[in-house]
Design an enzyme around this catalytic site. Structure first.
Site, mmCIF file in Angstrom:
data_model
loop_
_atom_site.group_PDB
_atom_site.id
_atom_site.type_symbol
_atom_site.label_atom_id
_atom_site.label_comp_id
_atom_site.label_asym_id
_atom_site.label_seq_id
_atom_site.Cartn_x
_atom_site.Cartn_y
_atom_site.Cartn_z
ATOM 1 C CD GLU A 87 39.066 30.780 43.358
ATOM 2 O OE1 GLU A 87 39.986 31.443 43.900
ATOM 3 O OE2 GLU A 87 38.407 31.202 42.393
ATOM 4 C CD GLU A 201 41.016 44.327 39.269
ATOM 5 O OE1 GLU A 201 41.955 44.175 38.477
ATOM 6 O OE2 GLU A 201 40.979 43.772 40.388
ATOM 7 C CB THR A 257 46.515 43.978 45.534
ATOM 8 O OG1 THR A 257 46.041 43.603 44.244
ATOM 9 C CG2 THR A 257 45.859 45.285 45.939
ATOM 10 C CG ASP A 322 43.597 42.336 35.423
ATOM 11 O OD1 ASP A 322 44.291 42.535 36.442
ATOM 12 O OD2 ASP A 322 42.608 41.592 35.409
ATOM 13 C CD1 TRP A 412 42.175 32.094 40.296
ATOM 14 C CD2 TRP A 412 43.000 30.546 41.675
ATOM 15 N NE1 TRP A 412 41.236 31.099 40.431
ATOM 16 C CE2 TRP A 412 41.713 30.139 41.279
ATOM 17 C CE3 TRP A 412 43.728 29.736 42.545
ATOM 18 C CZ2 TRP A 412 41.132 28.963 41.718
ATOM 19 C CZ3 TRP A 412 43.144 28.549 42.989
ATOM 20 C CH2 TRP A 412 41.848 28.174 42.572
ATOM 21 C CB VAL A 562 36.900 36.367 37.605
ATOM 22 C CG1 VAL A 562 37.981 35.674 36.806
ATOM 23 C CG2 VAL A 562 36.434 37.634 36.908
ATOM 24 C CG MET A 671 21.793 43.441 44.616
ATOM 25 S SD MET A 671 22.979 43.712 43.290
ATOM 26 C CE MET A 671 22.438 45.324 42.726
#
Length: 709
Positions: A87, A201, A257, A322, A412, A562, A671
């Site tokens: 990104e 979140e 944030t 959100d 974003w 996301v 994980m």
């Protein structure tokens, strides 16, 4: 009418007084980066993530234009050593290209040839991934003096020597025990490195911090949410904010944030920040369903030298969907009603395009740029949205299908502003989201703490429902006239989550997309003039620079973020987009070629039989939505960045499933153990849910397969 920005004349004057030594009389600089050099960047350089402090993402280079863009070819490319979302916007300084990649790594290349100069890995612990809402991404580095600055996913701010890549200093910007991260690009103003944090979140309290660029010492910190009353001596702006909060908001941090957008006006010495969503989303659990909750979802102006509050404008009072205001902020000088105005422009998640007077924050205009159903408009007298009562789902106790949804009308991915056409180019999403009240919700140490039922919001295993969702979930590149508040042209896409945008003086708009193309459009009318098959989805914004009289365009390719994780394969019925992470650099006459993409291997859907009781499966679905879906896909329909659990061999093995999910066997892959929030029997319900879902989807695949008899 919009005229060319005069925002940084002061910076240009300083540069001229310096005898133009900062640009060496050519297209690139020859020394340290400072405020004057960023403010009036030579045309061939790209010195800050938005190129200049106004964040217009407009290149004054015009050698590549509609007449020759068809001859654009690959000059060089560089494979990256990570298969996560890319990104960042590269910087080009003194002939070198600097870029951050996933996992907060930084790389330097010769900008003409692509020769690697150095590489730096901050060695972010992979278990940090569980604290990140939206992939292990990083949006770029900042430059000052002879140093670069990068924020890391685990919350560090690191200064690197620009020539060697060696660290000069490191500072931890967050409580390392908290669920906070950094994904945004720093900015440097007045010798101070500015960085925010993410994690709304997960229970964060938002702030932006200024650090001395030479030493790393903290200069000031600006909080966006008030602390628990009586525990700290608060500045006046936070005392006023506290009156708009209720209940015990501090227990979940409050949110707010500052994880991305910043812009700076050196003439006013004002820093503009975009503030994020509430923690949790559901205002009932955050603030007893009452109050504006300042400064959530707001644009806030701060006196940059001191960190003191100047003014704010709240885009979404009492935020519950959100609807962050962390989206890209652009500054420009605009003529409105025959008068020059110093404006700030933003298209945040809530679907409205805002034009503010950047000197005092007064609203000039606002209009929706995509279909919106949570509000019917903006009251120009009060500046507040005219809300649809049904949108407050926690008050009605009924689900609300919100448009836009939680991924936002614009996320974003940066916009771009072309002062020649007066247009802002917006990478828009047209995607709804079901906000379903969860009366039994309680906060947990891991997973999304948003206060809505993510399990019930999952897409059912129904062919008609999926077809309808695919048809309704689209994206667009919208050319928006910010003075008239009208759309001038649009390019529509089959799926959302397309790339950030670059506009150039050559009359071009560059953007990558979710289908794996890098495209040049005519700025005047949106006509597609050229494209390049990138072999992977592109979400990062392009940039442009000049060396040796040659204009280049560069972009990071690598599907992620996301949308690549949470909604799974809803983008395209053919399946998920793969990630092949590369830096791509183009020039007219470029002849380089990409290697053939590796074969895409897709494991079959071959689950064990589903034998669990319906109540067990239902409980597993609720837990999957709460703790697993943000990484492993809506309803376990996984994307390409992480394993598709429906196709995993571990689905047949209850013991190994427990070792991974309960014991943290794969924590070094990101994980971690979920034993702190779920017992072994509860984890088993998730396996049973995935088994059931895999069987349902296998039946769908069989039903949709061509008849070969």
């Amino acid at each position: 009418m919009i005229r060319s920005s005069g925002l940084f004349l002061a910076g240009a004057a300083l540069l001229a007084l310096a005898g133009c030594s900062a640009n060496g009389g050519g297209t690139t600089g020859t020394g340290g980066v400072d405020g004057a050099r960023i403010a009036a960047a030579p045309p061939g350089e790209w010195l800050s993530t938005g190129r200049t402090y106004d964040e217009q993402r407009f290149s004054p280079l015009g050698a590549i234009n509609p007449g020759n863009v068809g001859q654009l070819g690959l000059a060089w490319s560089a494979d990256l050593d990570t298969a996560r979302g890319q990104e960042a916007t590269p910087l080009m300084i003194d002939g070198a290209l600097y870029v951050s990649t996933a996992w907060s790594m930084v790389k330097a290349y010769d900008a003409a040839t692509g020769k690697p100069l150095w590489s730096y890995d901050p060695e972010v612990p992979r278990e940090t991934l569980v604290k990140a809402c939206c992939d292990a991404v990083n949006r770029g580095v900042a430059a000052w003096g002879n140093r670069l600055f990068v924020g890391t996913l685990d919350g560090r701010l690191i200064a690197l020597d620009r020539k060697t890549g060696k660290p000069a200093w490191t500072v931890m910007t967050i409580d390392p025990k908290s669920n906070q991260t950094i994904t945004g690009a720093p900015r440097v103003v007045n010798g101070m490195v500015l960085i925010g944090n993410g994690g709304a979140e997960f229970g964060a309290r938002g702030y932006v911090t200024a650090y001395d660029a030479q030493t790393g010492k903290q200069v000031w910190r600006f909080y966006t949410v008030p602390a628990q009353p009586g525990t700290k001596r608060e500045p006046e702006y936070l005392k006023k904010a506290a009156a708009t909060w209720h209940g015990q908001w501090w227990k979940q941090g409050g949110g707010g944030t500052v994880w991305d957008a910043m812009a700076y006006d050196p003439a006013l010495d004002l820093l503009y920040i975009g503030v994020g969503n509430g923690s949790p989303w559901n205002q009932l659990y955050r603030s007893e369903g009452k109050g504006d909750n300042l400064y959530l979802s707001s644009i806030v102006a701060i006196h940059a030298k001191t960190g003191e509050y100047a003014w704010h404008y709240q885009t979404t009072p009492g935020e519950s969907w959100d609807f962050t205001a962390t989206q890209h902020i652009i500054l420009a000088d605009v003529t409105i009603d025959g008068k020059p105005r110093k404006v700030l422009m933003q298209a945040p998640k809530n679907g409205f395009f805002y034009v503010l007077d950047r000197t005092d924050g007064k609203l000039i205009s606002a209009r929706n740029f995509v279909p919106v159903n949570w509000a019917s408009g903006i009251d120009m007298r009060t500046g507040r949205p005219i809300e649809n009562p049904a949108a407050r789902y926690y008050k009605t106790s009924k689900p609300f299908i919100g448009s836009p949804g939680a991924t936002g009308a614009h996320s974003w991915q940066p916009m771009a502003f072309d002062p020649k056409t007066g247009l802002v180019f917006i990478p828009a999403n047209l995607a709804a989201f079901p906000y379903i009240p969860d009366p039994a919700w309680k906060p947990a140490k891991l997973g999304f703490n948003v206060g809505v039922d993510m399990g019930k919001a999952a897409m059912p295993a129904d062919a008609a429902a999926r077809k309808a969702a695919l048809a309704a979930t689209t994206g667009a590149l919208i050319a928006w006239d910010p003075v008239a508040q009208k759309e001038r042209w649009r390019v529509s896409f089959k799926g959302p989550w397309n790339g950030g945008v670059l506009a150039t003086a050559g009359g071009l708009v560059f953007q990558g997309n979710a289908a794996g193309e890098f495209v040049a459009y005519a700025a005047a009318n949106g006509k597609k003039l050229w494209s390049f098959p990138a072999q992977t989805g592109i979400v990062a914004p392009p940039m442009s620079y000049e060396l040796g009289g040659q204009q280049y365009v560069a972009v990071l390719a690598g599907w992620g973020g996301v949308w690549a994780l949470a909604p799974g394969v809803l983008i395209d019925k053919s399946g998920p987009m793969r990630n092949i992470s590369r830096l791509l650099v183009f020039k007219v006459g470029g002849k380089a070629q990409l290697p053939a993409p590796p074969a895409l291997e897709k494991a079959p859907l071959d689950p064990p039989a589903s034998t669990a009781a319906p109540d067990v499966i239902a409980a597993g679905g609720e837990r999957f939505g709460r703790f697993c879906g943000v990484c492993h896909g809506d309803a376990a329909v996984g994307g390409a960045l992480v394993p598709d659990l429906r196709r995993s061999g571990v689905l047949n093995d209850a013991t190994t499933w427990q070792q991974i999910v309960h014991d943290g066997l794969l924590k070094d892959n990101g994980m971690v153990s979920f034993a702190g929030v779920m017992s072994a029997p509860e984890i088993e319900t998730i396996r049973q849910y995935v088994i059931k879902r895999a069987n349902e989807d296998k039946a769908l695949e069989r039903a949709s397969a061509p008849n070969t008899r």
